[in-house]
Write a protein that holds these residues in place. Structure first.
Motif, PDB file in Angstrom:
ATOM      1  N   GLY A  60       0.753  -1.188  -0.077  1.00 16.21           N
ATOM      2  CA  GLY A  60       0.050  -0.038  -0.021  1.00 16.21           C
ATOM      3  C   GLY A  60       0.788   1.250  -0.109  1.00 16.21           C
ATOM      4  O   GLY A  60       0.334   2.101   0.543  1.00 16.21           O
ATOM      5  N   LEU A  61       2.064   1.156  -0.713  1.00 13.10           N
ATOM      6  CA  LEU A  61       3.079   2.120  -0.692  1.00 13.10           C
ATOM      7  C   LEU A  61       3.380   2.605  -2.382  1.00 13.10           C
ATOM      8  O   LEU A  61       3.233   1.844  -3.012  1.00 13.10           O
ATOM      9  CB  LEU A  61       4.166   2.041   0.151  1.00 13.10           C
ATOM     10  N   PRO A  62       3.692   3.897  -2.348  1.00 13.22           N
ATOM     11  CA  PRO A  62       4.121   4.044  -3.661  1.00 13.22           C
ATOM     12  C   PRO A  62       5.509   3.268  -4.186  1.00 13.22           C
ATOM     13  O   PRO A  62       6.125   2.944  -3.154  1.00 13.22           O
ATOM     14  CB  PRO A  62       4.606   5.712  -3.916  1.00 13.22           C
ATOM     15  N   LYS A  63       5.911   2.759  -5.414  1.00 12.59           N
ATOM     16  CA  LYS A  63       6.934   2.124  -5.616  1.00 12.59           C
ATOM     17  C   LYS A  63       8.207   2.944  -5.283  1.00 12.59           C
ATOM     18  O   LYS A  63       9.101   2.193  -4.957  1.00 12.59           O
ATOM     19  CB  LYS A  63       7.127   1.898  -7.214  1.00 12.59           C
ATOM     20  N   THR A  64       8.200   4.293  -5.387  1.00  8.72           N
ATOM     21  CA  THR A  64       9.361   4.934  -4.849  1.00  8.72           C
ATOM     22  C   THR A  64       9.708   4.797  -3.606  1.00  8.72           C
ATOM     23  O   THR A  64      10.951   4.952  -3.207  1.00  8.72           O
ATOM     24  CB  THR A  64       9.086   6.376  -5.475  1.00  8.72           C
ATOM     25  N   ASN A  65       8.595   4.575  -2.603  1.00  8.18           N
ATOM     26  CA  ASN A  65       8.939   4.612  -1.390  1.00  8.18           C
ATOM     27  C   ASN A  65       9.911   3.269  -0.975  1.00  8.18           C
ATOM     28  O   ASN A  65      10.678   2.895  -0.168  1.00  8.18           O
ATOM     29  CB  ASN A  65       7.726   4.381  -0.510  1.00  8.18           C
ATOM     30  N   VAL A  66       9.519   2.085  -1.883  1.00  3.95           N
ATOM     31  CA  VAL A  66      10.083   0.763  -1.568  1.00  3.95           C
ATOM     32  C   VAL A  66      11.432   1.254  -2.003  1.00  3.95           C
ATOM     33  O   VAL A  66      12.384   0.400  -1.438  1.00  3.95           O
ATOM     34  CB  VAL A  66       9.161  -0.418  -2.485  1.00  3.95           C
ATOM     35  N   LEU A  67      11.539   1.520  -3.044  1.00  2.00           N
ATOM     36  CA  LEU A  67      13.011   1.706  -3.591  1.00  2.00           C
ATOM     37  C   LEU A  67      13.681   2.600  -2.796  1.00  2.00           C
ATOM     38  O   LEU A  67      15.421   2.690  -2.872  1.00  2.00           O
ATOM     39  CB  LEU A  67      12.974   2.400  -4.931  1.00  2.00           C
ATOM     40  N   TYR A  68      13.269   3.412  -1.892  1.00  2.00           N
ATOM     41  CA  TYR A  68      13.997   4.364  -1.147  1.00  2.00           C
ATOM     42  C   TYR A  68      14.954   3.558  -0.060  1.00  2.00           C
ATOM     43  O   TYR A  68      15.908   3.854   0.366  1.00  2.00           O
ATOM     44  CB  TYR A  68      13.019   5.541  -0.534  1.00  2.00           C
ATOM     45  N   TYR A  69      13.859   2.466   0.374  1.00  2.00           N
ATOM     46  CA  TYR A  69      14.536   1.714   1.392  1.00  2.00           C
ATOM     47  C   TYR A  69      15.345   0.379   0.803  1.00  2.00           C
ATOM     48  O   TYR A  69      16.456   0.070   1.565  1.00  2.00           O
ATOM     49  CB  TYR A  69      13.326   1.144   2.440  1.00  2.00           C
ATOM     50  N   PHE A  70      14.741   0.040  -0.320  1.00  2.00           N
ATOM     51  CA  PHE A  70      15.485  -1.213  -0.939  1.00  2.00           C
ATOM     52  C   PHE A  70      15.760  -0.731  -2.301  1.00  2.00           C
ATOM     53  O   PHE A  70      15.011  -0.591  -3.207  1.00  2.00           O
ATOM     54  CB  PHE A  70      14.859  -2.379  -0.679  1.00  2.00           C
ATOM     55  N   LYS A  71      17.215  -0.571  -2.724  1.00  2.00           N
ATOM     56  CA  LYS A  71      17.318  -0.234  -3.943  1.00  2.00           C
ATOM     57  C   LYS A  71      16.952  -1.041  -5.294  1.00  2.00           C
ATOM     58  O   LYS A  71      16.865  -0.448  -6.254  1.00  2.00           O
ATOM     59  CB  LYS A  71      18.974   0.258  -4.069  1.00  2.00           C
TER      60      LYS A  71
END
Length: 217
Positions: free
Chosen positions: A45-56
């Protein structure tokens, strides 16, 4: 640390936990190749950019899930010594593994798929930390055998058997449910644990601790 920094750290920890939980579900269902970062983001339930912020990358996220699994599997058996009672230590280890199969089956399934595919993402871990852990546990079991505390059982085969037996309840839960005609509940796991402890310890020439003994009807 300022209040704002504490809040940011708290939000970051919470987001990481949400992402890892979502990733665990996705990887367990589709595997590494079949899972995309977007799927994890949607699950979280988060934007993809948020996921990539924590895990590149997806691989970094996958490795984080695997490491969480290995940490989860830490047990009292990690701290066993030559002076401990092998019956108590092995019985508790089996019980802990069974409880994790009940409460965290997805972690076991992801690990199983990784191993079946040749463990391409765990090579460094297996070559170092896991091998070191195995050597330490084998040494402890051999010491118990040398001191006459248990029958001469090959420690490697003993541990392989414990892993196979306990993780079966997570990895093959669908098969178990269909063959039993019902999903296993907490009480069923407790009963299965007693039987597994009895089978394993009897094979090692050990007495079953009282709390794991099967009640006679």
């Amino acid at each position: 640390m300022s209040q704002a920094t504490k809040v940011d750290a708290s939000v970051g920890a919470r987001n990481r936990a949400i992402i890892l939980t979502a990733a665990e579900k996705a990887f367990a269902a589709q595997g590494f190749k079949g899972t995309s970062v977007q799927q994890v983001a949607d699950q979280a339930g988060l934007p993809k950019t948020n996921v990539l912020y924590y895990f590149k990358t997806k691989q970094e996220l996958y490795l984080a899930v695997l490491k969480e699994t290995m940490t989860l599997w830490n047990s009292s058996f990690d701290r066993a010594t030559v002076n401990d009672d092998p019956a108590e230590m092995l019985a508790d280890y089996i019980a802990e593994k069974m409880e994790l199969s009940r409460t965290n089956p997805l972690a076991s399934k992801i690990f199983a798929m990784e191993i079946i595919n040749g463990a391409p993402n765990l090579n460094n871990y297996f070559d170092e930390e896991h091998s070191e852990w195995m050597e330490g546990r084998v040494s402890i079991i051999n010491s118990w055998i040398s001191s006459g505390k248990m029958q001469p059982i090959d420690p490697h085969y003993l541990l392989f058997n414990i892993w196979a037996s306990t993780q079966h309840y997570a990895d093959f839960s669908i098969q178990i449910t269909r063959l039993r005609g019902a999903k296993m509940k907490k009480a069923d796991f407790a009963e299965a644990t007693k039987h597994l402890v009895t089978l394993t310890l009897n094979g090692c020439g050990l007495d079953v601790p009282e709390k794991y003994r099967i009640e006679t009807r």
